[in-house]
Write a protein that holds these residues in place. Structure first.
Motif, PDB file in Angstrom:
ATOM      1  N   SER A   1      39.878  41.943-106.425  1.00  0.00           N
ATOM      2  CA  SER A   1      40.726  41.085-107.270  1.00  0.00           C
ATOM      3  C   SER A   1      39.930  39.973-107.949  1.00  0.00           C
ATOM      4  N   GLY A   2      38.780  39.594-107.364  1.00  0.00           N
ATOM      5  CA  GLY A   2      37.981  38.521-107.925  1.00  0.00           C
ATOM      6  C   GLY A   2      38.390  37.132-107.452  1.00  0.00           C
ATOM      7  N   LEU A   3      39.392  37.043-106.571  1.00  0.00           N
ATOM      8  CA  LEU A   3      39.845  35.748-106.043  1.00  0.00           C
ATOM      9  C   LEU A   3      38.975  35.402-104.831  1.00  0.00           C
ATOM     10  N   ARG A   4      37.832  34.797-105.082  1.00  0.00           N
ATOM     11  CA  ARG A   4      36.845  34.522-104.051  1.00  0.00           C
ATOM     12  C   ARG A   4      37.146  33.186-103.376  1.00  0.00           C
ATOM     13  N   LYS A   5      37.113  33.154-102.062  1.00  0.00           N
ATOM     14  CA  LYS A   5      37.356  31.926-101.282  1.00  0.00           C
ATOM     15  C   LYS A   5      36.332  30.862-101.674  1.00  0.00           C
ATOM     16  N   GLY A   6      36.830  29.609-101.874  1.00  0.00           N
ATOM     17  CA  GLY A   6      35.988  28.487-102.263  1.00  0.00           C
ATOM     18  C   GLY A   6      35.893  28.319-103.765  1.00  0.00           C
ATOM     19  N   LYS A   7      36.473  29.260-104.506  1.00  0.00           N
ATOM     20  CA  LYS A   7      36.402  29.210-105.968  1.00  0.00           C
ATOM     21  C   LYS A   7      37.467  28.240-106.485  1.00  0.00           C
ATOM     22  N   GLU A   8      37.121  27.443-107.514  1.00  0.00           N
ATOM     23  CA  GLU A   8      38.101  26.575-108.147  1.00  0.00           C
ATOM     24  C   GLU A   8      38.874  27.388-109.188  1.00  0.00           C
TER      25      GLU A   8
ATOM     26  N   LEU B   1      46.186  52.259-108.549  1.00  0.00           N
ATOM     27  CA  LEU B   1      46.359  52.632-107.151  1.00  0.00           C
ATOM     28  C   LEU B   1      47.649  52.085-106.549  1.00  0.00           C
ATOM     29  N   PHE B   2      48.352  51.208-107.313  1.00  0.00           N
ATOM     30  CA  PHE B   2      49.486  50.510-106.722  1.00  0.00           C
ATOM     31  C   PHE B   2      50.712  50.631-107.620  1.00  0.00           C
ATOM     32  N   SER B   3      51.875  50.665-106.959  1.00  0.00           N
ATOM     33  CA  SER B   3      53.130  50.731-107.704  1.00  0.00           C
ATOM     34  C   SER B   3      53.746  49.331-107.865  1.00  0.00           C
ATOM     35  N   ASP B   4      53.313  48.355-107.070  1.00  0.00           N
ATOM     36  CA  ASP B   4      53.879  47.006-107.151  1.00  0.00           C
ATOM     37  C   ASP B   4      52.792  46.000-106.738  1.00  0.00           C
ATOM     38  N   ILE B   5      52.625  44.942-107.524  1.00  0.00           N
ATOM     39  CA  ILE B   5      51.620  43.897-107.229  1.00  0.00           C
ATOM     40  C   ILE B   5      52.272  42.531-107.446  1.00  0.00           C
ATOM     41  N   GLU B   6      52.211  41.670-106.442  1.00  0.00           N
ATOM     42  CA  GLU B   6      52.718  40.293-106.550  1.00  0.00           C
ATOM     43  C   GLU B   6      51.739  39.343-105.853  1.00  0.00           C
ATOM     44  N   ILE B   7      51.521  38.140-106.449  1.00  0.00           N
ATOM     45  CA  ILE B   7      50.653  37.115-105.841  1.00  0.00           C
ATOM     46  C   ILE B   7      51.485  35.842-105.650  1.00  0.00           C
ATOM     47  N   PHE B   8      51.562  35.391-104.391  1.00  0.00           N
ATOM     48  CA  PHE B   8      52.350  34.198-104.029  1.00  0.00           C
ATOM     49  C   PHE B   8      51.424  33.078-103.562  1.00  0.00           C
ATOM     50  N   ILE B   9      51.949  31.835-103.710  1.00  0.00           N
ATOM     51  CA  ILE B   9      51.291  30.681-103.059  1.00  0.00           C
ATOM     52  C   ILE B   9      51.836  30.611-101.642  1.00  0.00           C
ATOM     53  N   LYS B  10      50.937  30.869-100.720  1.00  0.00           N
ATOM     54  CA  LYS B  10      51.354  30.866 -99.331  1.00  0.00           C
ATOM     55  C   LYS B  10      51.441  29.447 -98.767  1.00  0.00           C
ATOM     56  N   ASN B  11      50.498  28.569 -99.214  1.00  0.00           N
ATOM     57  CA  ASN B  11      50.487  27.194 -98.681  1.00  0.00           C
ATOM     58  C   ASN B  11      49.579  26.332 -99.556  1.00  0.00           C
ATOM     59  N   ILE B  12      49.908  24.994 -99.621  1.00  0.00           N
ATOM     60  CA  ILE B  12      49.068  24.043-100.348  1.00  0.00           C
ATOM     61  C   ILE B  12      48.791  22.856 -99.421  1.00  0.00           C
ATOM     62  N   GLU B  13      47.516  22.586 -99.274  1.00  0.00           N
ATOM     63  CA  GLU B  13      47.101  21.436 -98.468  1.00  0.00           C
ATOM     64  C   GLU B  13      46.197  20.563 -99.326  1.00  0.00           C
ATOM     65  N   GLY B  14      46.817  19.514 -99.927  1.00  0.00           N
ATOM     66  CA  GLY B  14      46.049  18.659-100.850  1.00  0.00           C
ATOM     67  C   GLY B  14      45.677  19.453-102.072  1.00  0.00           C
ATOM     68  N   ASN B  15      44.312  19.531-102.296  1.00  0.00           N
ATOM     69  CA  ASN B  15      43.811  20.322-103.435  1.00  0.00           C
ATOM     70  C   ASN B  15      43.449  21.760-103.025  1.00  0.00           C
ATOM     71  N   ASN B  16      43.749  22.116-101.773  1.00  0.00           N
ATOM     72  CA  ASN B  16      43.467  23.460-101.289  1.00  0.00           C
ATOM     73  C   ASN B  16      44.735  24.318-101.412  1.00  0.00           C
ATOM     74  N   VAL B  17      44.542  25.556-101.929  1.00  0.00           N
ATOM     75  CA  VAL B  17      45.678  26.465-102.059  1.00  0.00           C
ATOM     76  C   VAL B  17      45.358  27.773-101.338  1.00  0.00           C
ATOM     77  N   PHE B  18      46.394  28.301-100.699  1.00  0.00           N
ATOM     78  CA  PHE B  18      46.288  29.586-100.002  1.00  0.00           C
ATOM     79  C   PHE B  18      47.207  30.595-100.731  1.00  0.00           C
ATOM     80  N   LEU B  19      46.613  31.734-101.171  1.00  0.00           N
ATOM     81  CA  LEU B  19      47.380  32.750-101.893  1.00  0.00           C
ATOM     82  C   LEU B  19      47.599  33.988-101.032  1.00  0.00           C
ATOM     83  N   GLU B  20      48.683  34.703-101.344  1.00  0.00           N
ATOM     84  CA  GLU B  20      48.979  35.972-100.660  1.00  0.00           C
ATOM     85  C   GLU B  20      49.197  37.050-101.731  1.00  0.00           C
ATOM     86  N   ILE B  21      48.449  38.158-101.576  1.00  0.00           N
ATOM     87  CA  ILE B  21      48.607  39.321-102.471  1.00  0.00           C
ATOM     88  C   ILE B  21      49.482  40.346-101.757  1.00  0.00           C
ATOM     89  N   GLN B  22      50.632  40.602-102.340  1.00  0.00           N
ATOM     90  CA  GLN B  22      51.547  41.584-101.741  1.00  0.00           C
ATOM     91  C   GLN B  22      51.510  42.865-102.594  1.00  0.00           C
TER      92      GLN B  22
END
Length: 864
Positions: free
Chosen positions: A55-62, A82-103
């Protein structure tokens, strides 16, 4: 569009995620975050690290949210297909840090495939063409392209109303992978017929001429049987080009089809609508030849045959310059190539088109003359090289000639040792600078020996036949043990043995021919020896009476030389033959003497010309004619016999015999007189026919014309005449013509000539003793079913007529017994030509009142 919508939905979901975390996110008001982590969820079998890395979403990347990073990640994942459905959610935000989830949800894999409405043998092709193997990812695109492919495929085959439905059913396996079963339901329907072809914008050419130009796209016509009116898309597209060519042939070189459409009628037929733009009529103007030094303008114009002021015909112009449909065409390109200029190029160029008059320059680059360097043959395992090389018209060091290459292919095909359909010349290593070229002839050998082994009942008993024919024999190796594989072969000689026997007759024959006597010139030597013995039927024992026999022994020696004048398709043949007819108490009424012998010493001279195309079994062009004269010695000029007096005496004795047969109560003296008259008549006939005196003329001509590809018309004309030098001596009882039936002469014991005329019983159209004149006309239409080397099969239909006459006074070439019918021929190298004909005779057999009607004829080892 679907991918774009998915991107938008994903961005909306990200915005909603921010809102749930107390962030007020608006499009166009992005915020930079540090990507602290990415997790993967959903129904997928792929490794989490693999998905995140891809996906190119590398940890530590701005990243900017919303922004291009998330959008590009979604795009990359979609592009993997390869996929029939793709969704990306914000799982959590801590200050300027964001956690994403690829479903994700994996695309389903193909589990089972079922295809209906198609023959079993065609299913594998559909699977391969559309890549519908088990495990294939099933996408909407796959379903759509498969459906469109099949509909287009069947429409091209003429199933214009073809329908295809594709359904998928989800199934689960033990690993909880997404799988589907697919059902492809094909309904081809019926091939649609063309009700009408409508031309809009037509004025220069008649509609019937335009429809005729469309060779394979025809509207419904109940009277037409050789072309169907079913719509075939591929043929239709070719016919659209043929339509433009038709205009070009008539001077309308700018003609074009603006649009074409197909409408479906209520009766399930279709109509074709063509909108035309004809343009204006063009004429040829001045035609100049540029660059020619070998031939003058006058010589080239003889081949071009187009004059200033002729209606412009681009198709004809191209044919006169280079006719690609005929390798031996009379065009300018062949004129140059037949005289060594292999490297010549000829290009027509329009230099002016003012006032609808086209001036042209035919620009010629002649190049250097080319010479054959290496001439080789490949593929011959049995036939010796010298047999092939002696038939070649192309030799190393010889000036290149395309006509000689074509003629070589024809000569090799006529040998009968190779598959004529596979003979190909390979022009190799052309060197314009050196002026050299190589040619390799590739041959494919076929079985050239034949065996005839048959048994049946006929003539009062069982008949057994054994025939062996070796058509590529090598007599010089006959005493070499290692040459028998199974027989000595390879020298192009012909050797035939035939044995036939029953209780009532025995026939033995041997023949041999060498086509190149001495090995240097095409002079054919041939010889044949035969012996036949016929026994009379004994009505008491119902067997053969071996004390009553009719024997024929014959020997023939012949020479045939290929001529060079008028051309080298002519052959002059000569033969000397002797037959001894020996009758031993053989009283049948066939001859007026039952004891005695006749001798036939004759000389035959013949002139033939055969320039038929490559395949001798199925010629597609050319002609073959043969005229022969068979002559005996005119004994009556010098034997000192008064045949006029002898003939008068015979008539007197015949009158006594006839009167006795009409007398119901003859006296002893009358009976004695009858016996003496019968004996004397036999003595007279024995004297008349001790040495046979006659002349016999035969003519036969065949012509072959290819009407359309592989549909061949074959007209045939035949004529025969048996005459006498001395009318008082009369026509001989041998060498006569017997017309009718299948033409097989297995039981011909008296030198008779058996002529086929289908639709009538064998030999039924001649008198009992045979005719002295006959003529026959035949028209045959042939079409091949297969021309493979293992078996050549062709179907035919025929019209023919003929008649036999006892003397010239009764001769009428237009009073014929007529017939028509159909048949099939099968040629197999091991057995020769076999066939069956069903012929209908339209006229009665002489002596009958009703027409002959349907007759079945079996053909063995001959061609009509």
């Amino acid at each position: 569009m679907k991918t774009y919508l998915k991107h938008c939905i994903a961005l909306v979901l990200i915005a909603l995620s921010f809102a749930l975390h107390g962030q007020n996110i608006q499009y166009g008001n992005s915020k930079k975050y540090n990507l602290a982590g990415v997790s993967v969820s959903g129904n997928t079998s792929f490794n989490e690290q693999t998905i995140v890395a891809y996906s190119g979403l590398r940890k530590g990347k701005e990243i900017m949210i919303p922004g291009e990073d998330v959008a590009n990640a979604i795009k990359k994942l979609w592009n993997s297909k390869l996929f029939s459905d793709i969704e990306i959610f914000i799982k959590n935000i801590e200050g300027n840090n964001v956690f994403l989830e690829i479903q994700l949800s994996d695309l389903p894999q193909l589990n089972e495939l079922k295809i209906t409405g198609v023959k079993k043998g065609k299913k594998e092709g559909i699977i391969n063409d559309n890549k519908l193997k088990k495990g294939t990812k099933v996408t909407e695109n796959l379903i759509t392209t498969t459906k469109n492919f099949l509909i287009k495929k069947y429409r091209k085959q003429g199933f214009y109303n073809a329908k295809v439905n594709i359904n998928t059913i989800e199934v689960k396996d033990s690993l909880d992978k997404a799988r589907v079963n697919m059902v492809v339901a094909v309904d081809k329907g019926q091939k649609v017929k063309i009700k009408d072809i409508v031309f809009d914008g037509r004025s220069a050419l008649k509609a019937k001429h335009l429809r005729k130009a469309m060779k394979s796209t025809k509207k419904i016509n109940r009277l037409r049987v050789y072309k169907r009116s079913k719509f075939i898309d591929s043929a239709y597209q070719a016919d659209l080009s043929a339509l433009i060519d038709k205009y070009a042939e008539n001077g309308y070189r700018d003609a074009r089809i603006i649009s074409d459409s197909i409408s479906v009628n209520g009766d399930k037929t279709i109509s074709i609508h063509l909108k035309l733009e004809e343009g204006t009529l063009y004429k040829f103007g001045k035609i100049d030849f540029i660059g020619n030094t070998v031939y003058t303008d006058r010589q080239l114009n003889r081949y071009l045959r187009i004059k200033e002021g002729d209606t412009y015909n681009g198709v004809l112009l191209q044919e006169r310059i280079a006719d690609n449909s005929k390798p031996d065409a009379d065009d300018i390109t062949n004129l140059y190539q037949n005289h060594g200029y292999l490297f010549s190029t000829i290009n027509p160029v329009e230099v002016s088109a003012e006032n609808n008059v086209i001036d042209m320059e035919i620009r010629i680059s002649e190049g250097k003359p080319a010479y054959f360097d290496n001439v080789t043959v490949s593929g011959n395992d049995k036939t010796n090289d010298h047999v092939i090389y002696r038939e070649m018209r192309t030799r190393p060091g010889q000036l290149y000639s395309k006509s000689n290459v074509v003629r070589t292919i024809r000569e090799l095909g006529q040998l009968g040792f190779f598959d004529a359909q596979e003979l190909t010349p390979d022009i190799k290593n052309p060197n314009p600078n050196e002026g050299t070229v190589d040619v390799e002839y590739t041959v494919k050998e076929t079985g050239s020996s034949q065996i005839e082994l048959q048994g049946g009942y006929g003539g009062g008993g069982f008949i057994g036949t054994l025939g062996l024919s070796f058509n590529n024999f090598a007599i010089k190796d006959i005493f070499k043990k290692n040459a028998y594989k199974p027989i000595p072969m390879g020298d192009g000689q012909k050797l035939a043995l035939r044995l036939q026997a029953s209780r009532f007759f025995q026939t033995y024959s041997f023949s041999f021919s060498e086509p190149w006597l001495g090995g240097k010139r095409p002079v054919q030597f041939s010889t044949s020896i035969s012996h036949t013995k016929q026994f009379l039927f004994d009505p008491i024992t119902r067997g053969a009476d071996r004390d009553q026999s009719f024997n024929i022994t014959g020997i023939t020696l012949g020479l045939a030389k290929r001529l060079t004048v008028p051309d080298d398709y002519f052959t002059l043949s000569q033969a000397l033959s002797f037959q001894l007819y020996d009758l031993n108490n053989y009283n049948t009424g066939l001859f007026t003497f039952g004891n005695g012998s006749s001798r036939n010493l004759s000389y035959t001279i013949g002139l033939s010309r055969n320039n038929t195309r490559i395949d001798p079994i199925f010629p597609t062009g050319g002609s073959n004619f043969n005229v022969t004269a068979k002559l005996s010695v005119p004994y009556s000029l010098f034997d000192g016999v008064d045949y006029e007096a002898l003939n008068n005496e015979r008539r007197e004795k015949q009158q006594i015999i006839d009167n006795f047969r009409l007398n119901s109560n003859p006296t002893v003296a009358e009976t004695k007189e009858f016996n003496e008259a019968s004996t004397r008549r036999s003595e007279i006939d024995q004297e008349r026919f001790k040495w046979l005196e006659f002349y016999k003329i035969n003519f036969k001509g065949d012509w072959y014309t290819e009407i359309i590809k592989n549909l061949v018309l074959k007209p045939t004309v035949e004529f025969g005449f048996l005459g006498a030098y001395n009318n008082a001596r009369g026509e001989i009882p041998f060498e006569r013509f017997f017309l009718g039936g299948d033409g097989l002469g297995n039981f011909a014991l008296d030198g008779r000539q058996v002529i086929a005329l289908r639709g009538y019983p064998n030999q039924s159209l001649s008198s009992r003793d045979g005719g002295t004149i006959y003529n026959k006309f035949s028209l045959e239409l042939r079409y091949p079913i297969t021309l493979e080397a293992s078996a050549k099969i062709f179907a035919l239909t025929f019209l023919e007529g003929g008649a036999s006459y006892d003397n010239f006074r009764d001769y009428n070439p237009f009073n014929l017994q007529r017939s028509a019918g159909v048949g099939v021929r099968i040629f197999m190298p091991a057995f020769g030509l076999l066939g069956i004909d069903f012929g209908h005779g339209f006229d009665p057999v002489p002596g009958d009142a009703e027409k002959s009607g349907w007759q079945t004829h079996f053909i063995i080892g001959q061609q009509f």
